[in-house]
Design a protein around this motif. Structure first.
Motif, PDB file in Angstrom:
ATOM      1  N   GLU A  53       0.823  -1.213   0.000  1.00 57.67           N
ATOM      2  CA  GLU A  53       0.000   0.000   0.000  1.00 57.67           C
ATOM      3  C   GLU A  53       0.854   1.258   0.000  1.00 57.67           C
ATOM      4  O   GLU A  53       0.614   2.186  -0.773  1.00 57.67           O
ATOM      5  CB  GLU A  53      -0.933   0.009   1.215  1.00 57.67           C
ATOM      6  N   ALA A  57       1.305   3.951  -3.062  1.00 56.09           N
ATOM      7  CA  ALA A  57       1.016   5.379  -2.849  1.00 56.09           C
ATOM      8  C   ALA A  57       2.188   6.240  -3.304  1.00 56.09           C
ATOM      9  O   ALA A  57       1.995   7.265  -3.969  1.00 56.09           O
ATOM     10  CB  ALA A  57       0.693   5.640  -1.379  1.00 56.09           C
ATOM     11  N   ASN A  60       2.485   6.252  -7.177  1.00 60.73           N
ATOM     12  CA  ASN A  60       1.424   7.001  -7.847  1.00 60.73           C
ATOM     13  C   ASN A  60       1.285   8.424  -7.338  1.00 60.73           C
ATOM     14  O   ASN A  60       0.381   9.152  -7.762  1.00 60.73           O
ATOM     15  CB  ASN A  60       0.098   6.245  -7.713  1.00 60.73           C
ATOM     16  N   VAL A  62       0.203   9.633  -4.480  1.00 55.76           N
ATOM     17  CA  VAL A  62      -1.088   9.885  -3.845  1.00 55.76           C
ATOM     18  C   VAL A  62      -1.016   9.440  -2.388  1.00 55.76           C
ATOM     19  O   VAL A  62      -0.089   8.734  -1.985  1.00 55.76           O
ATOM     20  CB  VAL A  62      -2.245   9.137  -4.566  1.00 55.76           C
ATOM     21  N   ASP A  63      -2.029   9.839  -1.615  1.00 59.56           N
ATOM     22  CA  ASP A  63      -2.120   9.351  -0.242  1.00 59.56           C
ATOM     23  C   ASP A  63      -2.518   7.885  -0.266  1.00 59.56           C
ATOM     24  O   ASP A  63      -3.140   7.404  -1.220  1.00 59.56           O
ATOM     25  CB  ASP A  63      -3.173  10.150   0.535  1.00 59.56           C
ATOM     26  N   ALA A  65      -4.867   6.420   1.182  1.00 57.85           N
ATOM     27  CA  ALA A  65      -6.321   6.250   1.079  1.00 57.85           C
ATOM     28  C   ALA A  65      -6.812   6.345  -0.366  1.00 57.85           C
ATOM     29  O   ALA A  65      -7.914   5.907  -0.672  1.00 57.85           O
ATOM     30  CB  ALA A  65      -7.022   7.308   1.930  1.00 57.85           C
ATOM     31  N   GLU A  66      -6.004   6.911  -1.249  1.00 58.57           N
ATOM     32  CA  GLU A  66      -6.413   7.134  -2.629  1.00 58.57           C
ATOM     33  C   GLU A  66      -5.946   6.053  -3.597  1.00 58.57           C
ATOM     34  O   GLU A  66      -6.301   6.104  -4.779  1.00 58.57           O
ATOM     35  CB  GLU A  66      -5.893   8.488  -3.110  1.00 58.57           C
ATOM     36  N   ILE A  67      -5.162   5.080  -3.160  1.00 56.57           N
ATOM     37  CA  ILE A  67      -4.679   4.068  -4.103  1.00 56.57           C
ATOM     38  C   ILE A  67      -5.809   3.115  -4.468  1.00 56.57           C
ATOM     39  O   ILE A  67      -6.712   2.864  -3.671  1.00 56.57           O
ATOM     40  CB  ILE A  67      -3.456   3.283  -3.564  1.00 56.57           C
ATOM     41  N   THR A  68      -5.734   2.618  -5.674  1.00 58.09           N
ATOM     42  CA  THR A  68      -6.770   1.685  -6.132  1.00 58.09           C
ATOM     43  C   THR A  68      -6.359   0.258  -5.793  1.00 58.09           C
ATOM     44  O   THR A  68      -5.185  -0.023  -5.536  1.00 58.09           O
ATOM     45  CB  THR A  68      -6.969   1.807  -7.660  1.00 58.09           C
ATOM     46  N   ASP A  71      -3.720  -0.975  -8.258  1.00 61.52           N
ATOM     47  CA  ASP A  71      -2.372  -0.453  -7.969  1.00 61.52           C
ATOM     48  C   ASP A  71      -1.734  -1.248  -6.836  1.00 61.52           C
ATOM     49  O   ASP A  71      -0.563  -1.637  -6.910  1.00 61.52           O
ATOM     50  CB  ASP A  71      -2.425   1.029  -7.584  1.00 61.52           C
ATOM     51  N   ARG A  72      -2.511  -1.473  -5.795  1.00 61.79           N
ATOM     52  CA  ARG A  72      -2.010  -2.223  -4.640  1.00 61.79           C
ATOM     53  C   ARG A  72      -1.660  -3.651  -5.043  1.00 61.79           C
ATOM     54  O   ARG A  72      -0.603  -4.160  -4.694  1.00 61.79           O
ATOM     55  CB  ARG A  72      -3.052  -2.236  -3.523  1.00 61.79           C
TER      56      ARG A  72
END
Length: 192
Positions: A53, A57, A60, A62-63, A65-68, A71-72
């Motif tokens: 995670e 993040a 990408n 991003v925070d 909480a915003e990863i898809t 992506d993970r």
């Protein structure tokens, strides 16, 4: 241009048999550098999901909480199948694939790394010090032969100027390398 350097010395300081080549191989990949940063920062056992995670993040920008989920999953799969086994073989982590946990080894804890990142028109510190030494040598030569305007100040003042310039340069270099150490701050050096 990025390179990894050991601040504390050679492989004998690590505490186990890990060669420079093995260490550089581990650091050759950004995901493995991110994993090293996380493990050095946390200094404890970590679950692969948590690591995936955070790395997703960072990759990408991003925070967490915003990863898809995709992506993970992409990062998780690459860590599990490739990166963590390679790091385990090198001896920098202990990866238990069945439990999905990664534990830093003494080799990882004892290796003090920093990333010397040179971007754009910046010059590496080694070239900076070489240039500063050249300027200092030219200044000493000008004072020695008595070239004007270098005769306006006593030789001791010029010597003090050289010492002060090296002292400020060394202080700036120390500050810069502290900012670039892997595992010291929240984000990896590559993202700052």
């Amino acid at each position: 241009m990025a390179s990894a350097q050991q601040i504390d010395g050679g492989p004998s300081d690590v505490g186990i048999d890990i060669t420079d080549d093995e260490l550089y191989e581990v650091l050759a990949n950004q995901r493995r550098r991110f994993a090293v940063h996380l493990l050095k920062r946390e200094e404890q056992t970590m679950e692969i999901g948590e690591m995936a995670e955070q790395i997703a993040a960072w990759e990408n920008d991003v925070d967490m909480a915003e990863i898809t989920g995709s992506d993970r999953k992409r990062v998780y799969t690459a860590l599990q199948q490739s990166h963590l086994p390679k790091m385990d073989r090198a001896g920098v982590v202990e990866f238990n694939k069945d439990r999905g946990v990664i534990e830093p080894t003494e080799a990882l804890r004892n290796v003090d790394l920093y990333m010397d990142v040179v971007e754009g028109k910046e010059i590496p510190w080694s070239e900076y010090y070489l240039g500063l030494s050249g300027v200092a040598l030219a200044l000493v030569a000008a004072v020695w032969v008595g070239a004007w305007p270098f005769t306006l100040l006593p030789p001791l003042a010029w010597a003090l100027a050289i010492v002060v310039s090296f002292m400020f340069s060394a202080a700036a270099h120390k500050y810069y390398t502290e900012e670039m150490k892997v595992g010291e701050l929240e984000e990896p050096p590559e993202l700052r």
